[in-house]
Design a protein around this motif. Structure first.
Motif, PDB file in Angstrom:
ATOM      1  N   PHE A 110       0.771  -1.233   0.026  1.00 28.61           N
ATOM      2  CA  PHE A 110      -0.077  -0.054  -0.076  1.00 28.61           C
ATOM      3  C   PHE A 110       0.766   1.332   0.003  1.00 28.61           C
ATOM      4  CE2 PHE A 110      -2.212  -3.373   2.417  1.00 28.61           C
ATOM      5  CZ  PHE A 110      -3.283  -3.572   1.494  1.00 28.61           C
ATOM      6  N   PRO A 111       1.303   1.655  -1.020  1.00 27.69           N
ATOM      7  CA  PRO A 111       2.305   2.878  -1.221  1.00 27.69           C
ATOM      8  C   PRO A 111       1.599   4.225  -0.605  1.00 27.69           C
ATOM      9  CG  PRO A 111       2.081   1.828  -3.466  1.00 27.69           C
ATOM     10  CD  PRO A 111       0.854   1.198  -2.459  1.00 27.69           C
ATOM     11  N   GLY A 112       2.488   4.785   0.181  1.00 22.53           N
ATOM     12  CA  GLY A 112       1.906   6.144   0.760  1.00 22.53           C
ATOM     13  C   GLY A 112       1.263   5.796   2.192  1.00 22.53           C
ATOM     14  N   ARG A 113       1.068   4.316   2.451  1.00 23.01           N
ATOM     15  CA  ARG A 113       0.416   4.114   3.618  1.00 23.01           C
ATOM     16  C   ARG A 113       1.389   3.809   4.764  1.00 23.01           C
ATOM     17  NH1 ARG A 113      -3.930   5.252   5.582  1.00 23.01           N
ATOM     18  NH2 ARG A 113      -4.401   3.187   6.703  1.00 23.01           N
ATOM     19  N   PRO A 114       1.103   3.922   6.157  1.00 23.71           N
ATOM     20  CA  PRO A 114       2.131   3.717   7.150  1.00 23.71           C
ATOM     21  C   PRO A 114       2.326   2.280   7.108  1.00 23.71           C
ATOM     22  CG  PRO A 114      -0.009   4.792   7.991  1.00 23.71           C
ATOM     23  CD  PRO A 114      -0.284   4.323   6.643  1.00 23.71           C
ATOM     24  N   THR A 115       3.313   1.850   7.772  1.00 24.23           N
ATOM     25  CA  THR A 115       4.040   0.786   8.016  1.00 24.23           C
ATOM     26  C   THR A 115       3.787   0.167   9.340  1.00 24.23           C
ATOM     27  OG1 THR A 115       5.493   0.637   6.179  1.00 24.23           O
ATOM     28  CG2 THR A 115       5.986  -0.883   8.250  1.00 24.23           C
ATOM     29  N   ILE A 116       2.986  -0.841   9.923  1.00 22.39           N
ATOM     30  CA  ILE A 116       2.974  -1.544  11.109  1.00 22.39           C
ATOM     31  C   ILE A 116       4.314  -2.332  11.432  1.00 22.39           C
ATOM     32  CG2 ILE A 116       1.555  -2.591  12.677  1.00 22.39           C
ATOM     33  CD1 ILE A 116      -0.704  -2.251  10.674  1.00 22.39           C
ATOM     34  N   ILE A 117       4.837  -2.378  12.557  1.00 19.03           N
ATOM     35  CA  ILE A 117       6.073  -3.092  12.789  1.00 19.03           C
ATOM     36  C   ILE A 117       5.552  -4.086  13.903  1.00 19.03           C
ATOM     37  CG2 ILE A 117       8.262  -3.144  13.609  1.00 19.03           C
ATOM     38  CD1 ILE A 117       8.794  -0.441  12.226  1.00 19.03           C
ATOM     39  N   PHE A 118       5.848  -5.270  13.847  1.00 21.55           N
ATOM     40  CA  PHE A 118       5.417  -6.170  14.755  1.00 21.55           C
ATOM     41  C   PHE A 118       6.803  -6.694  15.641  1.00 21.55           C
ATOM     42  CE2 PHE A 118       1.733  -6.171  11.729  1.00 21.55           C
ATOM     43  CZ  PHE A 118       0.880  -6.405  12.566  1.00 21.55           C
ATOM     44  N   LEU A 119       6.537  -6.581  17.035  1.00 23.90           N
ATOM     45  CA  LEU A 119       7.562  -6.827  17.840  1.00 23.90           C
ATOM     46  C   LEU A 119       7.136  -8.120  18.673  1.00 23.90           C
ATOM     47  CD1 LEU A 119       8.072  -3.168  18.785  1.00 23.90           C
ATOM     48  CD2 LEU A 119       9.558  -4.501  17.306  1.00 23.90           C
ATOM     49  N   HIS A 120       7.957  -9.232  18.483  1.00 23.89           N
ATOM     50  CA  HIS A 120       7.645 -10.349  19.017  1.00 23.89           C
ATOM     51  C   HIS A 120       7.826 -10.522  20.524  1.00 23.89           C
ATOM     52  CE1 HIS A 120      11.683 -11.926  19.426  1.00 23.89           C
ATOM     53  NE2 HIS A 120      11.709 -11.742  17.969  1.00 23.89           N
ATOM     54  N   ASP A 121       7.501 -11.521  21.191  1.00 22.63           N
ATOM     55  CA  ASP A 121       7.655 -11.736  22.740  1.00 22.63           C
ATOM     56  C   ASP A 121       8.911 -12.244  23.111  1.00 22.63           C
ATOM     57  OD1 ASP A 121       6.458 -14.968  23.557  1.00 22.63           O
ATOM     58  OD2 ASP A 121       6.141 -14.084  21.715  1.00 22.63           O
ATOM     59  N   SER A 122       9.077 -12.737  24.227  1.00 24.00           N
ATOM     60  CA  SER A 122      10.324 -13.111  24.823  1.00 24.00           C
ATOM     61  C   SER A 122      10.752 -14.471  24.284  1.00 24.00           C
ATOM     62  CB  SER A 122      10.105 -13.244  26.566  1.00 24.00           C
ATOM     63  OG  SER A 122       9.130 -14.014  26.864  1.00 24.00           O
TER      64      SER A 122
END
Length: 256
Positions: A20-32
């Motif tokens: 999706f050009p021009g749209r935000p990026t969601i960054i996923f950060l995993h657990d321990s």
């Protein structure tokens, strides 16, 4: 505390979708104990619902990334991960990213939003910790017992391979030391100015609702809590449709 990146960018494994050009990026950060694969198809589903791009990565020592470059985990390891994420944002040329963090990943998201507020558009956390509680230690001690007496190690080896032992004990040993009992990241919360959605299962075996309460009351951005009855530490796996709905509503609301 400002730290330097301890690993090279090519030593972590990344999964990125730019549909999706021009749209935000969601960054996923995993657990321990997590990694890219253990998110399953959840990131892609949120990306579709919000028409946002997604980025997931294995931190050093996890999944398909390289092994740890240190022998003992630093007391400030989550702040170091936040500093690394800041450098990754520059490397990927991402502005106003949205962070979705689970457990340790949630804590890293909060620290990042506090240290680098101009780079973060919104934060979603699940089961994030901002301090250590008795229930946290009890939950980890139970996990240690399961690791020693059940097939938990074998299950984790499917995702972390030969790094499994080092990865598990980096978490379990660090969190159960007397020194780490004083770990606290509440000092970063007043510096968070972006909106946040703070999610926790009412039956979370690693933290009480005091975690949610303190995050909500101390952040300076608009914070919303979602406490879910009969749910433990992994809401996106236990009640995925609810989390998809609430997370996508939150993300879509960031544009309003």
């Amino acid at each position: 505390m400002q730290t330097k990146t301890k690993i090279k960018l090519d030593e972590i494994t990344i999964k990125r979708t730019d549909r999706f050009p021009g749209r935000p990026t969601i960054i996923f950060l995993h657990d321990s104990l997590g990694c890219i694969e253990l998110w399953r198809g959840f990131p892609e589903k949120i990306g579709e619902l919000t028409k946002c791009n997604i980025l997931v990565y294995d931190r050093q020592g996890y999944g398909k990334s390289c092994a740890f470059s240190y022998s003992k985990r630093d007391y400030y390891y989550m702040e170091q991960e936040a500093d690394l994420l800041n450098e990754l944002l520059d490397f990927w040329q991402l502005d106003k990213a949205i962070l979705f963090g689970h457990s340790d990943g949630g804590s890293i998201a909060l620290i990042t939003a506090g240290k680098y507020p101009n780079k973060i558009r919104g934060v979603i956390t699940e089961g994030a910790h901002i301090f250590v509680e008795d229930i946290t230690i009890n939950g980890i001690e139970e996990a240690i017992k399961l690791y020693k007496t059940t097939n938990l190690k074998t299950k984790l080896e499917k995702y972390h391979g030969s790094k499994t032992d080092e990865m598990f004990w980096a978490w379990a040993s660090t969190w159960t030391t007397d020194e780490f009992r004083n770990w606290n990241i509440e000092g970063f919360l007043p510096k968070i100015t972006c909106p946040s959605l703070i999610i926790q299962g009412e039956e979370d075996e690693y933290g009480t609702l005091k975690q949610v309460e303190n995050i909500i009351t101390q952040t300076n951005g608009q914070s919303t809590q979602l406490v879910i009855p009969n749910v433990k530490h992994t809401p996106h796996k236990e009640v995925p449709e609810l989390i998809l709905q609430k997370a996508s509503e939150f993300i879509n609301g960031l544009n309003e």
